[in-house]
Design a protein around this motif. Structure first.
Motif, PDB file in Angstrom:
ATOM      1  N   GLN A 188      34.206  45.494  55.889  1.00 27.08           N
ATOM      2  CA  GLN A 188      34.966  45.344  57.130  1.00 27.08           C
ATOM      3  C   GLN A 188      34.383  46.255  58.206  1.00 27.08           C
ATOM      4  N   GLU A 189      34.506  45.863  59.465  1.00 27.42           N
ATOM      5  CA  GLU A 189      34.169  46.754  60.562  1.00 27.42           C
ATOM      6  C   GLU A 189      35.323  47.720  60.773  1.00 27.42           C
ATOM      7  N   LEU A 190      35.012  48.983  61.060  1.00 26.89           N
ATOM      8  CA  LEU A 190      36.059  50.000  61.156  1.00 26.89           C
ATOM      9  C   LEU A 190      37.071  49.648  62.247  1.00 26.89           C
ATOM     10  N   GLY A 191      36.582  49.225  63.409  1.00 29.97           N
ATOM     11  CA  GLY A 191      37.486  48.897  64.506  1.00 29.97           C
ATOM     12  C   GLY A 191      38.385  47.729  64.185  1.00 29.97           C
ATOM     13  N   GLU A 192      37.842  46.722  63.513  1.00 27.58           N
ATOM     14  CA  GLU A 192      38.635  45.559  63.146  1.00 27.58           C
ATOM     15  C   GLU A 192      39.692  45.947  62.111  1.00 27.58           C
ATOM     16  N   LEU A 193      39.293  46.785  61.144  1.00 30.04           N
ATOM     17  CA  LEU A 193      40.201  47.188  60.082  1.00 30.04           C
ATOM     18  C   LEU A 193      41.382  47.973  60.628  1.00 30.04           C
ATOM     19  N   LEU A 194      41.132  48.829  61.632  1.00 29.68           N
ATOM     20  CA  LEU A 194      42.162  49.742  62.112  1.00 29.68           C
ATOM     21  C   LEU A 194      42.842  49.252  63.377  1.00 29.68           C
ATOM     22  N   SER A 195      42.609  48.001  63.783  1.00 30.04           N
ATOM     23  CA  SER A 195      43.236  47.472  65.001  1.00 30.04           C
ATOM     24  C   SER A 195      44.634  46.945  64.750  1.00 30.04           C
ATOM     25  N   GLY A 196      45.015  46.814  63.500  1.00 26.97           N
ATOM     26  CA  GLY A 196      46.347  46.317  63.171  1.00 26.97           C
ATOM     27  C   GLY A 196      46.553  44.864  63.532  1.00 26.97           C
ATOM     28  N   GLY A 197      45.468  44.128  63.685  1.00 31.62           N
ATOM     29  CA  GLY A 197      45.578  42.715  64.020  1.00 31.62           C
ATOM     30  C   GLY A 197      46.015  42.457  65.445  1.00 31.62           C
ATOM     31  N   ARG A 198      46.001  43.486  66.316  1.00 28.43           N
ATOM     32  CA  ARG A 198      46.455  43.306  67.700  1.00 28.43           C
ATOM     33  C   ARG A 198      45.387  42.621  68.534  1.00 28.43           C
ATOM     34  N   GLN A 199      45.872  41.821  69.486  1.00 25.99           N
ATOM     35  CA  GLN A 199      44.972  40.975  70.246  1.00 25.99           C
ATOM     36  C   GLN A 199      44.364  41.686  71.448  1.00 25.99           C
ATOM     37  N   ASP A 200      44.930  42.840  71.846  1.00 28.55           N
ATOM     38  CA  ASP A 200      44.421  43.458  73.060  1.00 28.55           C
ATOM     39  C   ASP A 200      43.009  44.008  72.902  1.00 28.55           C
ATOM     40  N   GLY A 201      42.585  44.250  71.658  1.00 29.59           N
ATOM     41  CA  GLY A 201      41.209  44.669  71.404  1.00 29.59           C
ATOM     42  C   GLY A 201      40.909  46.111  71.755  1.00 29.59           C
ATOM     43  N   GLY A 202      41.922  46.903  72.133  1.00 34.44           N
ATOM     44  CA  GLY A 202      41.674  48.277  72.553  1.00 34.44           C
ATOM     45  C   GLY A 202      41.041  49.126  71.475  1.00 34.44           C
ATOM     46  N   THR A 203      41.600  49.089  70.259  1.00 35.71           N
ATOM     47  CA  THR A 203      41.052  49.894  69.169  1.00 35.71           C
ATOM     48  C   THR A 203      39.669  49.400  68.782  1.00 35.71           C
ATOM     49  N   ARG A 204      39.491  48.088  68.668  1.00 33.04           N
ATOM     50  CA  ARG A 204      38.177  47.533  68.300  1.00 33.04           C
ATOM     51  C   ARG A 204      37.108  47.931  69.310  1.00 33.04           C
ATOM     52  N   GLU A 205      37.425  47.773  70.573  1.00 33.99           N
ATOM     53  CA  GLU A 205      36.427  48.062  71.600  1.00 33.99           C
ATOM     54  C   GLU A 205      36.071  49.541  71.629  1.00 33.99           C
ATOM     55  N   GLU A 206      37.075  50.389  71.456  1.00 36.19           N
ATOM     56  CA  GLU A 206      36.797  51.820  71.507  1.00 36.19           C
ATOM     57  C   GLU A 206      35.921  52.262  70.339  1.00 36.19           C
ATOM     58  N   LEU A 207      36.242  51.808  69.118  1.00 35.57           N
ATOM     59  CA  LEU A 207      35.456  52.222  67.958  1.00 35.57           C
ATOM     60  C   LEU A 207      34.085  51.558  67.933  1.00 35.57           C
ATOM     61  N   ALA A 208      33.938  50.428  68.618  1.00 38.53           N
ATOM     62  CA  ALA A 208      32.615  49.797  68.682  1.00 38.53           C
ATOM     63  C   ALA A 208      31.647  50.650  69.500  1.00 38.53           C
ATOM     64  N   ARG A 209      32.180  51.479  70.420  1.00 41.86           N
ATOM     65  CA  ARG A 209      31.312  52.297  71.274  1.00 41.86           C
ATOM     66  C   ARG A 209      30.572  53.363  70.480  1.00 41.86           C
ATOM     67  N   ARG A 210      31.123  53.762  69.338  1.00 47.49           N
ATOM     68  CA  ARG A 210      30.512  54.862  68.591  1.00 47.49           C
ATOM     69  C   ARG A 210      29.145  54.478  68.048  1.00 47.49           C
ATOM     70  N   ILE A 211      28.910  53.168  67.841  1.00 49.68           N
ATOM     71  CA  ILE A 211      27.638  52.720  67.251  1.00 49.68           C
ATOM     72  C   ILE A 211      26.473  53.026  68.187  1.00 49.68           C
ATOM     73  N   ALA A 212      26.750  52.965  69.490  1.00 48.03           N
ATOM     74  CA  ALA A 212      25.675  53.195  70.462  1.00 48.03           C
ATOM     75  C   ALA A 212      25.480  54.670  70.794  1.00 48.03           C
TER      76      ALA A 212
END
Length: 858
Positions: A188-212
């Protein structure tokens, strides 16, 4: 065993002296050698391997690779077993450090090479694994054990992701903190796993930034655990690169900072809202919503405790409105639900089951129907220890609060106390700075500020603002003869009466002494004098002060924006001048600063007095206009119309004196007079043998407020020997718009009595159609504005036709007003209009002239 590896190792020329058998025997002693088939099942193993993993041969040969090998690392980070096996089946080898699971449950680290062996068809038949024993095997095992101990027993959650961002490893702390097992997390991707299934994408987008972030990433992030509960975590991410600079792994360390962050976020938001001058209700709603976002199972509320010990809701965004309203005004006490009891005792009250707790006796019928089953209320205390409010958590299941809830409440109670104390201080400062201490009205400072705002709003819309300057007449005598306490009490009573007289948009203030100001934004020009007169009369009513009856009077000066000034100082000065003019003229008067408006006001007052006299002296008269059947010319009925000829002013139009009667409260008397006069005249005509089918009388909306109207009409009809059908009451859109329950009940009683109703001026009001279905009418009257344009105006023809069609659809006859020529009459006949009235047939006539008109008809 050795002969199971043919061709795996070839003896070179330099080794010719040593036999192949001796060479393989040496390898067998030194290495771990074992084979898997293409499906991953163990098919061969030497004694070294069996000894290393601790399995007997028979049991070992039942195991698969994924049951033995826990992880593989080829120096670029840990990779998944399935990924390695896919590579091997593709014919590529693998070399690296592998962790194998021993029979006892502990682990063995080996350095191994996986070699795919092909069959004659070129397909992978088996995978041969060759591993050498590590010289520091024991030290490595201990090192690994301690390393894993440190990783798994830490309070932090650790996750390792591959270069594609998908998790390949999580420690035990990951499950303890977030609830996700290793099986839940891997791939699983960390952001997807910890987003709680919410549609706003805030957690996913924030944790995706760490890769760069090649230099490392550190951020506080709101995440959601496996149960969907929000947590604030501090995320530290470090990227691992190979020798060429390519990303291999990402190591994330997550630290739970929820208590600190909740306090920080809530405090920052509350303080910022207070700096931005947000109201206490806005602040409390913000606290409740933020808490409910962090703990979705909770519905929060904040109640204020007023000086009388009553609960006043400030915020309850997720509670049913009816429940929150039911709490308003509830008294605190030792057995008053959770909040009332908490406020009374000054300590938290936890009720895990509202249905059975005795604290809710007499109250549980409010929450239980709303599916509220548990409540926890905490007192909000001021710095001096007073209970100034309560903060409550409501649950839709029977339960106790957990540690997380306790942490939230500790933060919220502190912040709510801060906001409520600030509001108390602000209210006190505001009261001292902007309100008159004796009367509680706005003082001069606040009055001027509010007035300037009202003027600023009125100017772009070209609206008027009236300033009424009021001064009590002979107030000094009250102070001098009765004493200042009586004078102060009178001023307080005058202020209270002014408050009651003011509209919601009006502003009332006290300047000083016995001087008051009433500001009237957006007044109706024609009603300003009536409004001022109403204030004048109301303040002249007796006051009972300290057992003494006082009969004060007041002089009122009026100025108007923009005619008399464009700022409040100028308007106030001009109103003051007008007030002195009123005093000079004899006190207890109204004076306008504008000479023209003052003249009009005096004329209106004189006209009102004359109208009162005319009604008392029966100086008004009724004229009657016949209504004629358009096809047969037969008399349909007559309409009674009020007329007034003043001895000095001459004929005064109904368009002038009827609205005046409405404004000054004489319309009821005017309607009663018209009803009695018209019925009396119809009886006279009938006695003379004149066939008049019925008489129509116009009534206003005010007449229908009189619940006794049906009985009064019944008595009048009986007195003059008339049937209910002989009377037609004409009602206008004013009655339609004012169709209250009382009005509708009066109309229904009249209908049951048999009195008929006619909808006058039908089609000119925007709301007639919408309300027509609520009224019981017997006739529609087509307004003269439509009839006057029938000869040339297509729109008038279309509207006239539409009104007649409506009448047909409702089985109601239509009577056209203002019929003046044959062309209009012919068009109306063509459209099916029943009757008409107008100068084509006759103007309104006095009763005796109508008699002659009737006798002169063929």
């Amino acid at each position: 065993m050795l002969d199971s590896y043919p061709g795996a190792f070839a003896a070179g020329p330099q080794r010719a002296a040593w036999s192949a058998g001796n060479y393989l025997t040496a390898m067998d002693r030194a290495l771990l050698l074992f084979d898997f088939d293409a499906a991953g099942s163990l098919v061969r193993a030497n004694e070294n391997f069996l000894a290393a993993v601790g399995y007997p041969r028979e049991e070992a040969l039942t195991l698969r690779h994924d049951m033995l090998c826990d992880s593989l690392d080829e120096g670029k980070g840990i990779v998944g077993g399935e990924q390695v096996w896919t590579r091997l089946l593709g014919g590529r080898h693998f070399s690296g450090t592998c962790r194998y699971r021993r029979k006892g449950g502990n682990f063995l680290w080996i350095e191994a090479t996986y070699v795919p062996i092909l069959d004659e068809a070129g397909e992978v038949a088996r995978i041969t694994v060759i591993s050498r024993r590590s010289i520091a095997d024991a030290e490595r095992q201990e090192e690994i054990r301690l390393l894993l101990l440190g990783i798994n027993e830490t309070g932090n959650a650790v996750a390792v992701s591959g270069q594609d961002g998908r998790i390949v490893y999580v420690n035990d702390g990951f499950k303890r903190m977030l609830g996700f097992s290793r099986g839940d997390a891997v791939e699983q991707e960390l952001g997807e796993l910890l987003s709680g299934g919410r549609q706003d994408g805030g957690t996913r987008e924030e944790l995706a930034r760490r890769i760069a972030c090649r230099e490392g990433y550190h951020k506080d992030v709101l995440v959601y655990d496996r149960a969907g509960r929000p947590l604030w975590v501090s995320v530290m991410a470090n990227s691992v690169f190979d020798d060429r600079g390519a990303l291999v792994n990402i190591v994330d360390v997550l630290t739970d900072i929820t208590p600190t962050k909740v306090h920080e976020v809530l405090q920052r938001r509350v303080l910022q809202a207070m700096v931005n001058e947000a109201s206490v209700i806005e602040v409390m709603n913000m606290v409740c919503r933020e808490v409910e976002r962090l703990a979705p199972e909770v519905a929060a509320s904040v109640l204020r405790v007023d000086d009388a010990g009553l609960l006043r809701p400030l915020a309850a965004p997720s509670l049913p409105v009816a429940y929150a309203e039911a709490l308003d005004g509830a008294a605190i006490g030792p057995q008053a639900g959770a909040c009332g009891t908490s406020a009374f005792l000054g300590r938290p009250v936890i009720v895990p089951d509202i249905a059975t707790d005795p604290l809710w006796d007499g109250y549980r019928d409010m929450p239980l129907p709303e599916d509220i089953k548990a409540c926890w209320s905490s007192p909000i205390k001021s710095s001096d220890g007073r209970v100034i409010g309560t903060f409550a958590f409501y649950f839709r299941e029977r339960r106790l609060p957990d540690d997380f809830h306790h942490r939230l409440v500790d933060v919220c109670v502190y912040l709510c106390a801060l906001a409520l104390e600030r509001e108390e201080a602000r209210a006190r400062i505001r009261q001292l700075a902007f309100y008159d201490e004796l009367t509680g009205l706005p003082n001069r400072n606040l009055l001027l500020a509010q007035a300037e705002q009202a003027i600023a709003r009125a100017e772009p819309e070209r609206k008027r603002v009236a300033v009424l300057f009021l001064d009590l007449d002979r107030f000094k005598q009250v102070n001098d003869t009765l004493g200042h306490p009586i004078g102060d009490a009178l001023l307080r009573d005058v202020a209270q009466r002014l408050r009651r007289l003011a509209r919601a948009s009006d502003i009332v203030g006290r300047l000083s002494g016995d001087e008051f100001v009433m500001l009237m934004p957006d007044f109706e020009h024609g009603r300003l004098t009536a409004a001022a007169e109403h204030v004048l009369v109301a303040l002249a009513q007796p006051f009972s002060v300290g057992g003494i009856t006082l009969n004060p009077s007041v002089s009122i000066g009026i100025s108007v924006f923009p005619e008399n000034g464009r700022d409040m100082d100028t308007l106030l000065r001009h109103a003051d001048m007008a007030m002195y003019q009123a005093k000079t003229a004899g006190r207890n008067r109204i004076s306008f600063f504008s000479a023209e408006m003052n003249r009009q006001a005096q004329e209106r007052l004189a006209l009102e007095a004359a109208l009162r006299d005319a009604l008392e002296e029966k100086a008004l008269r009724l004229h009657y206009q016949p209504q004629v059947g358009l096809e047969n010319g037969a008399l349909y009925g007559v309409e009674a119309l009020a007329r007034w000829r003043h001895p000095t002013l001459g004929d005064i139009s109904p368009a002038r004196f009827v609205p005046l009667a409405e404004e000054c409260g004489l319309i009821g008397d005017l309607g009663d007079w018209a009803l009695r006069e018209a019925c009396s005249q119809l009886a006279v005509w009938r006695a003379k043998g004149l066939r008049v089918p019925s008489v129509s009388v116009n009534l206003s909306a005010t007449n229908f407020h009189n619940l006794n109207l049906p009985r009064m009409i019944e008595a009048i009809l009986s007195e003059f020997g008339l049937a209910p059908a002989d009377l037609m009451l004409e009602i206008t859109e004013g009655v339609v718009l004012d169709a209250t329950a009382g009005t509708l009940r009066t109309i229904a009683e009249l209908h049951r009595l048999g009195v008929r109703l006619s909808m006058d001026d039908f089609g000119t009001g925007y709301s007639s159609l919408g309300h027509l279905r609520r009224l019981i009418v017997d006739e529609l009257k087509l307004d003269r504005s439509f009839v006057q344009g029938l000869e040339s105006d297509d729109a008038a023809r279309a509207l006239t036709s539409a009104v007649i069609r409506i009448g047909e659809s409702l089985s109601l006859p239509v009577v056209a007003e203002g019929v003046e020529n044959e062309e209009q009459r012919r068009f109306l006949i063509e459209q099916g209009c029943a009757a008409g009235q107008g100068f084509l047939f006759s103007p309104p006539l006095p009763a005796e002239e109508l008699e002659e008109w009737l006798r002169g008809r063929p």
